[in-house]
Design a protein around this motif. Structure first.
Motif, PDB file in Angstrom:
ATOM      1  N   UNK A  45       0.812  -1.351  -0.043  1.00 45.91           N
ATOM      2  CA  UNK A  45      -0.078  -0.031  -0.064  1.00 45.91           C
ATOM      3  C   UNK A  45       0.840   1.089  -0.006  1.00 45.91           C
ATOM      4  N   UNK A  46       1.971   1.337   0.786  1.00 45.71           N
ATOM      5  CA  UNK A  46       2.984   2.308   0.716  1.00 45.71           C
ATOM      6  C   UNK A  46       3.314   2.866  -0.696  1.00 45.71           C
ATOM      7  N   UNK A  47       3.730   1.755  -1.332  1.00 49.60           N
ATOM      8  CA  UNK A  47       4.297   1.781  -2.537  1.00 49.60           C
ATOM      9  C   UNK A  47       3.466   2.403  -3.814  1.00 49.60           C
ATOM     10  N   UNK A  48       1.967   1.755  -3.600  1.00 52.77           N
ATOM     11  CA  UNK A  48       0.945   2.160  -4.465  1.00 52.77           C
ATOM     12  C   UNK A  48       0.603   3.520  -4.436  1.00 52.77           C
ATOM     13  N   UNK A  49       0.557   4.083  -2.776  1.00 49.99           N
ATOM     14  CA  UNK A  49       0.197   5.421  -2.592  1.00 49.99           C
ATOM     15  C   UNK A  49       1.303   6.253  -3.101  1.00 49.99           C
ATOM     16  N   UNK A  50       2.368   5.797  -2.994  1.00 49.81           N
ATOM     17  CA  UNK A  50       3.647   6.788  -3.672  1.00 49.81           C
ATOM     18  C   UNK A  50       3.450   6.742  -4.847  1.00 49.81           C
ATOM     19  N   UNK A  59       0.714   9.284   3.752  1.00 53.85           N
ATOM     20  CA  UNK A  59       0.798   7.944   2.969  1.00 53.85           C
ATOM     21  C   UNK A  59       1.135   6.824   3.886  1.00 53.85           C
ATOM     22  N   UNK A  60       1.970   6.756   5.046  1.00 49.45           N
ATOM     23  CA  UNK A  60       2.188   5.751   5.754  1.00 49.45           C
ATOM     24  C   UNK A  60       0.863   5.438   6.610  1.00 49.45           C
ATOM     25  N   UNK A 111       0.480   7.257  17.235  1.00 51.98           N
ATOM     26  CA  UNK A 111       0.440   7.348  15.927  1.00 51.98           C
ATOM     27  C   UNK A 111      -0.234   8.557  15.352  1.00 51.98           C
ATOM     28  N   UNK A 112      -0.956   9.220  16.427  1.00 54.02           N
ATOM     29  CA  UNK A 112      -1.553  10.655  16.132  1.00 54.02           C
ATOM     30  C   UNK A 112      -0.477  11.603  15.954  1.00 54.02           C
ATOM     31  N   UNK A 113       0.696  11.459  16.623  1.00 61.72           N
ATOM     32  CA  UNK A 113       1.602  12.412  16.774  1.00 61.72           C
ATOM     33  C   UNK A 113       2.791  12.207  16.031  1.00 61.72           C
ATOM     34  N   UNK A 114       3.134  10.918  15.460  1.00 63.73           N
ATOM     35  CA  UNK A 114       4.341  10.502  14.904  1.00 63.73           C
ATOM     36  C   UNK A 114       3.886  11.039  13.366  1.00 63.73           C
ATOM     37  N   UNK A 115       5.200  11.496  12.847  1.00 64.38           N
ATOM     38  CA  UNK A 115       5.201  11.906  11.375  1.00 64.38           C
ATOM     39  C   UNK A 115       5.272  10.722  10.749  1.00 64.38           C
ATOM     40  N   UNK A 116       4.868  10.603   9.243  1.00 67.46           N
ATOM     41  CA  UNK A 116       4.999   9.549   8.267  1.00 67.46           C
ATOM     42  C   UNK A 116       6.292   9.154   8.331  1.00 67.46           C
TER      43      UNK A 116
END
Length: 278
Positions: A45-50, A59-60, A111-116
């Motif tokens: 999914x990560x690569x498809x979204x990229x 994205x992540x 997860x709500x505070x961490x960046x992608x």
């Protein structure tokens, strides 16, 4: 959906087939190796979204949230199947649940505070560690006979719940090698890990739904950080093929397959690291 403007029907068909294929591979590997499908779903999914140009900031998060949502039905089916076969240890599960739930809550909040980029780094590091374990684990290796005391077991459950949530994976990827390292029979470790997938995926998905509420730049058909298109295409394929892996486990060289899958994970991890540094 404006994000698909400029892409040909052939390309979009390829996207749909890629998502379905992801579900098939995830289902087979889950049954064959006892690993959660999320370890395959998240990087794909990560690569498809990229490729689709989804912004790096979300994205992540969407890949992880969508993966957790796909794990809910598959982990329920897997846990029921293992319970019928007697490979789900309810006592062991009950011992781990409180700490796992706390870990999931902590992971969901973080997860709500961490960046992608941070989420991607966590996945890349853990995927590389899982790959090393799968490729080089020695038969008979053990850290002890049975889980450690109350504090040690709580730490193990908390780490499994927290890291699994941040990675978007079910309990099996981490719990199976950990439990087997404490001499839990493999079938019991896999069955109990499948049940932990339920404990992790439901509150984890809720956390990502809440954290992604009204966040900009998400792809279309996304609620919170859960993409409905990915969920709708992956889940049926995964549910259909999870039993195939279990059947194949008795007819092929699982050790050789683990090594191939470890190589896939290692390459995926290195590709993510390259993307972070590029």
């Amino acid at each position: 959906m404006e994000i698909f403007d400029g892409y040909s029907a052939t390309w979009l068909t390829g996207l749909v087939l890629a998502l379905i294929t992801t579900g098939v591979v995830a289902g087979v590997l889950a049954g064959l190796l006892g690993v959660g499908g999320g370890i395959v779903i998240v990087p794909v999914l990560y690569h498809l979204f990229t490729l689709l140009g989804i912004d790096e900031s979300v994205r992540m998060h969407v890949a992880v949230g969508t993966s957790l949502a796909t794990i809910i039905p598959t982990s329920i089916m897997s846990a029921r199947a293992h319970r019928k076969r007697g490979s789900l240890d309810r006592k062991l599960l009950g011992t781990l649940i409180p700490a796992v739930v706390i870990g999931v809550v902590v992971g969901s909040v973080l997860s709500g505070y961490l960046s992608g980029k941070v989420l991607t780094s966590i996945f890349a590091v853990m995927a590389l560690l899982v790959a090393i374990n799968m490729a080089f684990k020695r038969d008979g290796f053990a850290l002890g006979d049975g889980l450690p005391g109350t504090v040690g077991t709580a730490l193990i459950g908390g780490v499994i719940g927290g890291i699994s949530t941040l990675m978007g994976i079910g309990g099996g990827t981490l719990s199976v090698p950990v439990l087997s390292a404490f001499r839990t029979p493999m079938h019991t470790a896999v069955g109990t890990g499948a049940a932990l997938g339920i404990i992790i995926s439901i509150p984890g998905t809720i956390g990502f739904l809440i954290n992604g509420f009204d966040v900009p730049l998400r792809p279309p058909a996304t609620i919170g950080y859960v993409n409905l298109l990915g969920w709708a295409l992956i889940v049926p394929a995964t549910m259909l093929t999870s039993s195939w892996g279990a059947a194949l486990a008795h007819s092929i060289d699982a050790r050789r397959l683990r090594q191939v899958f470890a190589a896939f994970l290692a390459l995926t991890s290195l590709r993510m690291f390259y993307g972070l540094l590029a």
